[in-house]
Design a protein around this motif. Structure first.
Motif, mmCIF file in Angstrom:
data_model
loop_
_atom_site.group_PDB
_atom_site.id
_atom_site.type_symbol
_atom_site.label_atom_id
_atom_site.label_comp_id
_atom_site.label_asym_id
_atom_site.label_seq_id
_atom_site.Cartn_x
_atom_site.Cartn_y
_atom_site.Cartn_z
ATOM 1 N N THR A 24 7.715 -1.324 11.803
ATOM 2 C CA THR A 24 7.276 -2.677 11.518
ATOM 3 C C THR A 24 6.070 -2.719 10.634
ATOM 4 O OG1 THR A 24 5.782 -3.117 13.280
ATOM 5 C CG2 THR A 24 8.090 -3.973 13.399
ATOM 6 N N LEU A 25 5.808 -1.533 9.885
ATOM 7 C CA LEU A 25 4.774 -1.120 9.214
ATOM 8 C C LEU A 25 4.810 -1.865 7.660
ATOM 9 C CD1 LEU A 25 3.979 2.563 9.850
ATOM 10 C CD2 LEU A 25 2.661 0.642 10.700
ATOM 11 N N SER A 26 3.941 -2.533 7.545
ATOM 12 C CA SER A 26 3.888 -3.333 6.208
ATOM 13 C C SER A 26 2.854 -2.380 5.275
ATOM 14 C CB SER A 26 3.149 -4.727 6.262
ATOM 15 O OG SER A 26 1.848 -4.643 6.609
ATOM 16 N N GLN A 27 2.914 -2.874 3.797
ATOM 17 C CA GLN A 27 2.050 -2.198 3.021
ATOM 18 C C GLN A 27 0.509 -2.421 3.551
ATOM 19 O OE1 GLN A 27 2.961 -2.288 -0.889
ATOM 20 N NE2 GLN A 27 1.151 -1.771 -1.829
ATOM 21 N N ALA A 28 0.225 -3.481 3.885
ATOM 22 C CA ALA A 28 -1.172 -3.604 4.381
ATOM 23 C C ALA A 28 -1.480 -2.413 5.666
ATOM 24 C CB ALA A 28 -1.461 -4.885 4.825
ATOM 25 N N ASP A 29 -0.352 -2.424 6.389
ATOM 26 C CA ASP A 29 -0.889 -1.839 7.421
ATOM 27 C C ASP A 29 -1.043 -0.215 7.019
ATOM 28 O OD1 ASP A 29 -0.295 -3.443 9.530
ATOM 29 O OD2 ASP A 29 1.709 -3.334 9.332
ATOM 30 N N LEU A 30 -0.104 0.240 6.229
ATOM 31 C CA LEU A 30 -0.454 1.602 5.595
ATOM 32 C C LEU A 30 -1.601 1.692 5.015
ATOM 33 C CD1 LEU A 30 3.366 2.110 4.047
ATOM 34 C CD2 LEU A 30 2.507 3.045 6.105
ATOM 35 N N GLN A 31 -2.322 0.507 4.206
ATOM 36 C CA GLN A 31 -3.489 0.967 3.544
ATOM 37 C C GLN A 31 -4.584 1.113 4.824
ATOM 38 O OE1 GLN A 31 -2.226 -2.558 0.693
ATOM 39 N NE2 GLN A 31 -4.315 -2.596 1.252
ATOM 40 N N VAL A 32 -4.479 0.418 5.683
ATOM 41 C CA VAL A 32 -5.378 0.524 6.905
ATOM 42 C C VAL A 32 -5.229 2.060 7.733
ATOM 43 C CG1 VAL A 32 -6.241 -0.259 9.248
ATOM 44 C CG2 VAL A 32 -5.587 -1.983 7.551
ATOM 45 N N LEU A 33 -4.030 2.432 7.652
ATOM 46 C CA LEU A 33 -3.783 3.795 8.378
ATOM 47 C C LEU A 33 -4.118 4.753 7.710
ATOM 48 C CD1 LEU A 33 -2.347 4.930 10.881
ATOM 49 C CD2 LEU A 33 0.142 4.910 9.552
ATOM 50 N N PHE A 34 -3.894 4.918 6.317
ATOM 51 C CA PHE A 34 -4.315 6.033 5.628
ATOM 52 C C PHE A 34 -5.682 5.878 4.689
ATOM 53 C CE2 PHE A 34 0.124 6.541 5.972
ATOM 54 C CZ PHE A 34 0.441 7.730 6.386
ATOM 55 N N LYS A 35 -6.218 4.603 5.116
ATOM 56 C CA LYS A 35 -7.716 4.368 4.465
ATOM 57 C C LYS A 35 -7.499 4.454 2.993
ATOM 58 C CE LYS A 35 -10.374 5.974 8.464
ATOM 59 N NZ LYS A 35 -9.235 6.363 9.447
ATOM 60 N N ARG A 36 -6.552 3.661 2.449
ATOM 61 C CA ARG A 36 -6.505 3.804 0.918
ATOM 62 C C ARG A 36 -6.321 2.322 0.642
ATOM 63 N NH1 ARG A 36 -8.131 7.938 1.623
ATOM 64 N NH2 ARG A 36 -7.653 9.846 0.813
ATOM 65 N N ASP A 37 -6.449 2.027 -0.864
ATOM 66 C CA ASP A 37 -6.315 0.694 -1.308
ATOM 67 C C ASP A 37 -4.953 0.345 -1.800
ATOM 68 O OD1 ASP A 37 -6.056 2.045 -3.685
ATOM 69 O OD2 ASP A 37 -8.072 1.680 -4.574
ATOM 70 N N PRO A 39 -3.448 -0.302 -4.715
ATOM 71 C CA PRO A 39 -2.842 0.380 -5.834
ATOM 72 C C PRO A 39 -2.329 1.836 -5.437
ATOM 73 C CG PRO A 39 -4.747 -0.975 -6.349
ATOM 74 C CD PRO A 39 -4.668 -1.008 -5.075
ATOM 75 N N THR A 40 -2.987 2.610 -4.562
ATOM 76 C CA THR A 40 -2.776 3.726 -4.164
ATOM 77 C C THR A 40 -1.546 3.824 -3.457
ATOM 78 O OG1 THR A 40 -5.198 4.416 -4.155
ATOM 79 C CG2 THR A 40 -3.795 5.763 -2.780
ATOM 80 N N ILE A 41 -1.310 3.175 -2.541
ATOM 81 C CA ILE A 41 -0.238 2.951 -1.638
ATOM 82 C C ILE A 41 1.041 2.571 -2.578
ATOM 83 C CG2 ILE A 41 0.826 2.003 0.325
ATOM 84 C CD1 ILE A 41 -1.248 3.958 1.024
ATOM 85 N N THR A 42 0.814 1.619 -3.286
ATOM 86 C CA THR A 42 1.878 1.314 -4.584
ATOM 87 C C THR A 42 2.234 2.359 -5.357
ATOM 88 O OG1 THR A 42 1.123 -0.830 -4.617
ATOM 89 C CG2 THR A 42 2.497 -0.368 -6.492
ATOM 90 N N ARG A 43 1.189 3.311 -5.529
ATOM 91 C CA ARG A 43 1.595 4.610 -6.533
ATOM 92 C C ARG A 43 2.496 5.484 -5.699
ATOM 93 N NH1 ARG A 43 -3.787 3.631 -8.721
ATOM 94 N NH2 ARG A 43 -4.614 4.995 -7.142
ATOM 95 N N ASP A 44 1.995 5.415 -4.398
ATOM 96 C CA ASP A 44 2.523 6.333 -3.460
ATOM 97 C C ASP A 44 4.027 6.062 -3.437
ATOM 98 O OD1 ASP A 44 0.376 7.915 -2.755
ATOM 99 O OD2 ASP A 44 -0.137 6.685 -1.113
ATOM 100 N N LEU A 45 4.521 4.733 -3.225
ATOM 101 C CA LEU A 45 6.001 4.456 -3.100
ATOM 102 C C LEU A 45 6.601 4.698 -4.293
ATOM 103 C CD1 LEU A 45 5.176 0.769 -1.280
ATOM 104 C CD2 LEU A 45 5.877 3.226 -0.087
ATOM 105 N N SER A 46 5.716 4.484 -5.326
ATOM 106 C CA SER A 46 6.659 4.788 -6.653
ATOM 107 C C SER A 46 6.844 6.468 -7.099
ATOM 108 C CB SER A 46 5.702 4.216 -7.771
ATOM 109 O OG SER A 46 6.173 4.537 -8.972
ATOM 110 N N SER A 47 5.927 7.056 -6.314
ATOM 111 C CA SER A 47 6.369 8.526 -6.499
ATOM 112 C C SER A 47 7.468 8.772 -5.649
ATOM 113 C CB SER A 47 4.859 9.413 -5.926
ATOM 114 O OG SER A 47 3.933 9.022 -6.930
ATOM 115 N N LEU A 48 7.411 8.318 -4.514
ATOM 116 C CA LEU A 48 8.882 8.789 -3.676
ATOM 117 C C LEU A 48 10.014 8.108 -4.458
ATOM 118 C CD1 LEU A 48 7.107 7.686 0.028
ATOM 119 C CD2 LEU A 48 7.993 9.830 -0.751
ATOM 120 N N ARG A 49 10.108 6.840 -4.954
ATOM 121 C CA ARG A 49 11.468 6.604 -5.527
ATOM 122 C C ARG A 49 11.698 7.374 -6.816
ATOM 123 N NH1 ARG A 49 8.929 1.352 -4.572
ATOM 124 N NH2 ARG A 49 7.878 1.280 -6.574
#
Length: 290
Positions: A24-37, A39-49
């Motif tokens: 049930t991890l949301s993008q906000a959860d990932l920001q907290v988990l990895f201590k990143r803002d 835009p960084t998590i958004t770029r990570d998802l884009s890189s995976l795509r």
């Protein structure tokens, strides 16, 4: 860990966490988990795509919409393991090549890989036997691979498929002459029936090997060759059936594990096992004097 390694590690872990059933991890959860803002998590998802992962952020969670291909899975796992354990792993092929060739090891690998990528011929000097260097061999390099603790290049020379051990390559001269690279499916077929390092020859053999229950406990998880299939019995034993391109390599493995395995078919395989075992027995029949 460098910024690049940290980024690749984080992206892989995002994917791994999002592949967990019922996560049930949301993008906000990932920001907290990895201590990143964000835009960084958004770029990570884009890189995976960009590498073929159909991952998206929804209102409820970050989800992978379609199953990953085996090719993508293999590449991601190899990269992740390498990032985490490169300092602790011991790659015999690479260590041996570097020890023998020093800086030339990297130079030769780069030269060959560039020839492979561009589909251009290369001219090599090759020390086939100690002190005997064959000069000016023109090869069409197909792929670099490891076999029997050596880096090798599978190539075509004078219309014949051959493999060359990189530690024996003394000189590489690039050319601009192009060759037709074989399709990936053809290369996959070359490796699919290889028990160990031998890739040559057109002949294929259908083999059957009996594995005792103890052998299955020790080796039942192992992928010896891509074409293999275990036919399991109620007592824990099994019959391994596979298509291979070399009986000699299979026979050598059977001899070294003969307490738990037996060659069944073909008869030529049983004969080769017997011959190798008799040779080993003859060599070790008497005590060696100092």
């Amino acid at each position: 860990m460098s910024d690049l390694k940290e980024k690749l590690k984080r992206q892989t872990e995002i994917l791994g966490l999002c592949l967990q059933p019922d996560h049930t991890l949301s993008q906000a959860d990932l920001q907290v988990l990895f201590k990143r803002d964000r835009p960084t998590i958004t770029r990570d998802l884009s890189s995976l795509r960009s590498i073929g992962v159909d991952i998206h952020s929804t209102k409820h969670c970050v989800s992978v919409e379609n199953k990953l291909t085996l090719k993508v899975l293999n590449e991601i796992i190899l990269q992740y393991v390498g990032l985490n354990y490169s300092e602790f792993s011991y790659d015999k092929a690479t260590t041996s090549l570097v020890k023998r060739q020093k800086e030339k090891a990297l130079s030769n690998i780069v030269m060959l890989q560039r020839a492979i990528d561009s589909g251009t011929l290369a001219i090599i000097d090759y020390e086939k036997e100690p002190g005997k260097v064959e000069t000016g061999k023109t090869i069409a390099p197909w792929i670099l691979f490891q076999g029997d603790n050596e880096w090798r290049v599978l190539a075509e020379n004078d219309g014949i498929q051959k493999q060359y051990i990189l530690s024996k390559v003394r000189k590489i001269t690039p050319t601009r002459k192009r060759f037709q690279k074989p399709p990936q499916e053809q290369l996959r077929e070359v490796f699919s029936s290889a028990w160990n390092a031998w890739l040559g020859g057109e002949k294929k053999y259908q083999i059957r090997i009996a594995f005792s229950p103890e052998a299955m406990r020790r080796y039942g998880h192992r992928q010896f060759v891509e074409t293999q299939e275990f036919r399991r019995n109620a007592d824990g034993s099994a019959i391994l059936e596979a298509t291979v391109n070399s009986l000699f390599e299979v026979a050598g493995w059977i001899v070294s594990h003969s307490e738990w395995v037996e060659a069944l078919e073909p008869a030529e395989l049983r004969g080769t096992v017997r011959q190798l075992a008799e040779q080993a027995l003859h060599t070790h029949r008497e005590e060696r004097t100092a």
